[in-house]
Design an enzyme around this catalytic site. Structure first.
Site, PDB file in Angstrom:
ATOM      1  N   GLU A 103      14.949 -38.622 -17.487  1.00 51.53           N
ATOM      2  CA  GLU A 103      14.607 -40.051 -17.316  1.00 51.53           C
ATOM      3  C   GLU A 103      14.981 -40.894 -18.529  1.00 51.53           C
ATOM      4  OE1 GLU A 103       9.931 -39.593 -18.635  1.00 51.53           O
ATOM      5  OE2 GLU A 103      10.713 -41.416 -17.760  1.00 51.53           O
ATOM      6  N   ASP A 127      11.536 -30.250 -15.869  1.00 49.87           N
ATOM      7  CA  ASP A 127      10.313 -30.855 -15.314  1.00 49.87           C
ATOM      8  C   ASP A 127      10.447 -31.235 -13.836  1.00 49.87           C
ATOM      9  OD1 ASP A 127       9.514 -30.686 -17.953  1.00 49.87           O
ATOM     10  OD2 ASP A 127       9.831 -32.813 -18.381  1.00 49.87           O
ATOM     11  N   ARG A 162     -10.268  -9.844 -18.313  1.00 50.87           N
ATOM     12  CA  ARG A 162     -10.251 -11.142 -18.994  1.00 50.87           C
ATOM     13  C   ARG A 162      -9.724 -12.214 -18.058  1.00 50.87           C
ATOM     14  NH1 ARG A 162      -6.595  -8.888 -23.843  1.00 50.87           N
ATOM     15  NH2 ARG A 162      -8.229  -8.561 -25.391  1.00 50.87           N
ATOM     16  N   MET A 169       5.126 -26.063 -19.332  1.00 53.30           N
ATOM     17  CA  MET A 169       5.613 -27.418 -19.623  1.00 53.30           C
ATOM     18  C   MET A 169       5.640 -28.270 -18.350  1.00 53.30           C
ATOM     19  SD  MET A 169       8.641 -27.100 -22.408  1.00 53.30           S
ATOM     20  CE  MET A 169       8.264 -27.089 -24.164  1.00 53.30           C
ATOM     21  N   ARG A 265      -8.342 -16.035 -22.679  1.00 54.07           N
ATOM     22  CA  ARG A 265      -7.294 -16.171 -23.703  1.00 54.07           C
ATOM     23  C   ARG A 265      -6.118 -16.960 -23.125  1.00 54.07           C
ATOM     24  NH1 ARG A 265      -8.433 -11.435 -26.943  1.00 54.07           N
ATOM     25  NH2 ARG A 265      -6.420 -11.555 -28.002  1.00 54.07           N
TER      26      ARG A 265
END
Ligand code: F6P
Length: 341
Positions: A103, A127, A162, A169, A265
């Site tokens: 962009e 993206d 866990r 991103m 984590r």
């Protein structure tokens, strides 16, 4: 005809495939000459070029990064920047430009076009947030890298009972998180378009533990809680005014531990998502974009961006591509919610 080529903004796998296709078809079919501009808009701004001929693009199809270099230089913010670019193009005998970018880079291309520069755009970004195209190249590779990482997190999460959080991103769009999370069976996916309720997230985590299966939370870097501020690592802004995102994964882990008493984590995938060789899908898409971009130059169809619609490569005005971000629609997110918890 002498055509300048540049790659701007965050790099992504497939940039070299576009450059190769542009040059190969441009030389072979149209008899054009090419000039490579270094580091995005810095190249034309400073007249910094590298030779770009068929020899220079041999062997680069599978190579990540960009042989031209990239930067987030914004010439519009620099006094006299547009005039300097125009003067340099004239001085170098460059008749037209192909700008490969997201962009920001294409936003500059659009403004230059409005001021008389002959330019054609090619949409790149991991993206996938550009309008006027179903997909940008680089996205598929980033999603596959994230998917593989999350698959690996599943097995170690189970061994240690866990909750593991994977921060991906995508800036203000949740496409990478949505696709990587769906592809890898995430326990919950958090995207910027839908502010999350931390109570609900903890509920999903607890229900997954109850079924003796370790939860994996995929969080987009731009995701934020319903009642809070966007979580950012620093307030540093780039030349286009974007804040540097990151840190939501760590904050989420602390909150989940506090509320559920379970160990949580975080893994931040970061620039790994942008590096290395493109997938076959991205190689083909990038190559087709390059072939069609040079056709647009040949047709004198300035101010346009090539894009993918279904399986066809189409052209759209740069304004249609850059006016607003393409974010994840609510109904797409809802599809993934079936698998939460
Ligand atoms: O736009 C691509 C992207 O990788 C975003 O997902 C991310 O927020 C940003 O670039 C990171 O930029 P930088 O290269 O400046 O770290």
């Amino acid at each position: 005809m002498r055509v300048g080529v540049l790659t701007g903004g965050g790099d992504c796998p497939g940039l070299n495939a576009v450059i190769r296709a542009v040059v190969r078809k441009g030389v072979q079919e149209y008899g054009y000459e090419f000039v490579g501009f270094r580091d995005g808009w810095r190249g034309p701004l400073e007249g910094d070029t590298i030779p770009l001929d068929v020899q220079a693009v041999r062997g680069i199809l599978p190579r990540g990064g960009t042989i031209l270099g990239s930067s987030r230089t914004n010439p519009i913010k620099i006094e006299g920047g547009v005039e300097r670019i125009k003067d340099n193009l004239a001085g170098l005998g460059v008749d037209a430009l192909i700008a490969i970018g997201g962009e920001d880079t294409l936003g500059v291309a659009r403004q230059l076009h409005d001021r008389g520069v002959k330019v054609v755009g090619v949409p790149k970004t991991i993206d996938n947030d550009l309008n006027a195209t179903d997909y940008t190249f680089g996205f598929d590779t980033a999603v596959n890298i994230a998917m593989e990482a999350i698959d690996r997190l599943h097995t170690t999460a189970e061994s240690h009972h866990r909750a593991l959080i994977c921060e991906v991103m995508g800036r203000h769009a949740g496409w990478i998180a949505l696709h990587a999370g769906m592809a890898s069976g995430a326990n919950v996916i958090l995207i910027p378009e839908r502010p999350f309720d931390i109570e609900k997230v903890c509920g999903y985590v607890e229900s997954r533990f109850k079924t003796k299966y370790a939860p994996i939370i995929v969080v987009a870097e731009g995701a934020h809680p319903a009642d809070g501020q966007m979580d950012v690592q620093s307030q540093e802004l780039d030349a286009f005014g974007h804040v540097r995102l990151g840190g939501i994964g760590e904050r989420l882990a602390a909150e989940i531990e506090k509320r559920t008493g379970k160990e949580a984590r975080t893994t931040v995938l970061g620039h790994i998502q942008r590096g290395g060789t493109p997938t076959a899908f991205d190689r083909v898409l990038a190559t087709r974009f390059g072939l069609h971009a040079i056709d647009a130059v040949h047709d004198g169809d300035w101010g346009k961006m090539v894009g993918l619609k279904g399986t066809d490569i189409v052209r759209a005005d740069l304004s249609a591509a850059t006016d607003e971000l393409k974010t994840v629609p609510a109904e797409r997110y809802s599809e993934s919610e079936v698998f939460f918890g």
